[in-house]
Scaffold this active site. Structure first.
Site, short mmCIF file in Angstrom:
data_model
loop_
_atom_site.label_atom_id
_atom_site.label_comp_id
_atom_site.label_asym_id
_atom_site.label_seq_id
_atom_site.Cartn_x
_atom_site.Cartn_y
_atom_site.Cartn_z
N LYS A 292 -23.02 42.81 0.70
CA LYS A 292 -24.25 42.25 0.16
C LYS A 292 -25.40 42.45 1.15
O LYS A 292 -25.20 42.47 2.35
CB LYS A 292 -24.05 40.77 -0.14
CG LYS A 292 -23.12 40.50 -1.32
CD LYS A 292 -23.04 39.02 -1.63
CE LYS A 292 -22.18 38.76 -2.86
NZ LYS A 292 -22.09 37.33 -3.19
N HIS B 106 -18.90 37.25 5.18
CA HIS B 106 -19.70 36.08 4.85
C HIS B 106 -20.78 35.88 5.92
O HIS B 106 -20.48 35.88 7.12
CB HIS B 106 -18.83 34.83 4.79
CG HIS B 106 -17.99 34.75 3.55
ND1 HIS B 106 -16.89 33.93 3.44
CD2 HIS B 106 -18.10 35.39 2.35
CE1 HIS B 106 -16.35 34.07 2.24
NE2 HIS B 106 -17.07 34.95 1.56
#
Length: 297
Positions: free
Chosen positions: A172, A267
């Site tokens: 991401k 993350h």
């Protein structure tokens, strides 16, 4: 500037500057369209805190969960901040508003035995598509990849996967990371690479291809995985993200190293990874209930 034009300009800026994925931008647009629909004829510069509270209450009453409302408020807050920076509104009406809490649902993960069962070879193990599927699913489970990261892999990744036991993916926000690849996944990818040329078109760079020889799509991967789980007798629906959850849960159970799991998952915040500590406790509680003579049966 009309509200719809403002939304278009805001999303265009997000796409260009923050390089958000089309999927994320689509979610933002859907959330902002809810704002415009709720506001109706009321101009954006006249929206106040009590208006936003009423909009949120109506959406919650209509069945929208607390988690969805939190994401929606985040999108609205960012949009109003953008309008404020351009002098189009005086104050951000979303400031200080929190979404109602909803029960936290833990991600579903396979047990270690179920994961092993899913990776068993099917009867047609030498079939082109079976080799491709085995390589994809071994890689998802071995390295905790997101579905978009898997389908985005090119043949240039083969050397590092097969010979170095690592894969570099773009996660991401276009953030790259390097993740280890286990031996079964390396072997499965090598077996697929040996026959890939029989299916892929000559100019196709993608590592995993579809029946037409082009890069396989996420939906095809989802369908093949669900079908495989049924064929191998798993009782639950299995989707690609469940393999990512299983990877994280199983590595954490074995190592207890939350920071390492965070890095491998990509993350940004360890808070996103901490959910797997709850999965780990579920595993411990299950063992306790089955083994301890004084456990509640």
């Amino acid at each position: 500037m009309t509200p719809a034009a403002a939304v278009d300009a805001y999303l265009g800026e997000l796409a260009g500057q923050r390089r958000l994925s089309p999927h994320t931008l689509s979610n933002y647009r859907r959330d902002l369209e809810k704002l415009l629909a709720a506001a109706g004829e009321l101009p954006l510069d006249q929206l106040l805190v009590h208006h936003i509270r009423r909009f949120v209450a109506n959406l919650h009453g209509g069945g929208l969960s607390g988690r969805s409302l939190a994401r929606l408020l985040s999108a609205w807050r960012g949009f109003f901040a953008w309008l404020g920076a351009r002098g189009l509104i005086r104050a951000n009406p979303c400031e200080g508003i929190r979404a109602p809490k909803s029960p936290r649902l833990l991600p579903k993960a396979l047990s270690v035995d179920e994961a092993a069962q899913l990776m068993q070879p099917l009867a047609d193990a030498d079939d082109l598509f079976e080799r491709r599927d085995a390589a994809m699913f071994e890689l998802l489970y071995s390295s905790g990849l997101r579905l978009a990261e898997l389908v985005g892999l090119d043949c240039s990744a083969l050397e590092s996967i097969v010979h170095e036991g690592e894969v570099r993916v773009i996660g991401k926000r276009n953030k790259p990371r390097l993740v280890p690849v286990g031996t079964p996944a390396r072997q499965a990818v090598a077996a697929w690479a040996a026959v890939r040329g029989a299916l892929a078109l000559p100019d196709e760079a993608a590592l995993f291809v579809n029946t037409r020889g082009r890069r396989i799509g996420p939906r095809s991967v989802e369908q093949r995985l669900a079908q495989r789980a049924l064929q191998l007798g798993l009782a639950q629906h299995v989707h690609p993200h469940m393999l990512r959850h299983s990877f994280a849960s199983h590595v954490l159970q074995s190592s207890g190293d939350l920071r390492a799991v965070q890095e491998m998952l990509g993350h940004a915040s360890i808070a996103s990874t901490q959910v797997y500590t709850h999965l780990d406790f579920q595993h411990l509680a299950s063992v306790y209930d089955k083994a301890h003579p004084r456990a509640k049966r």
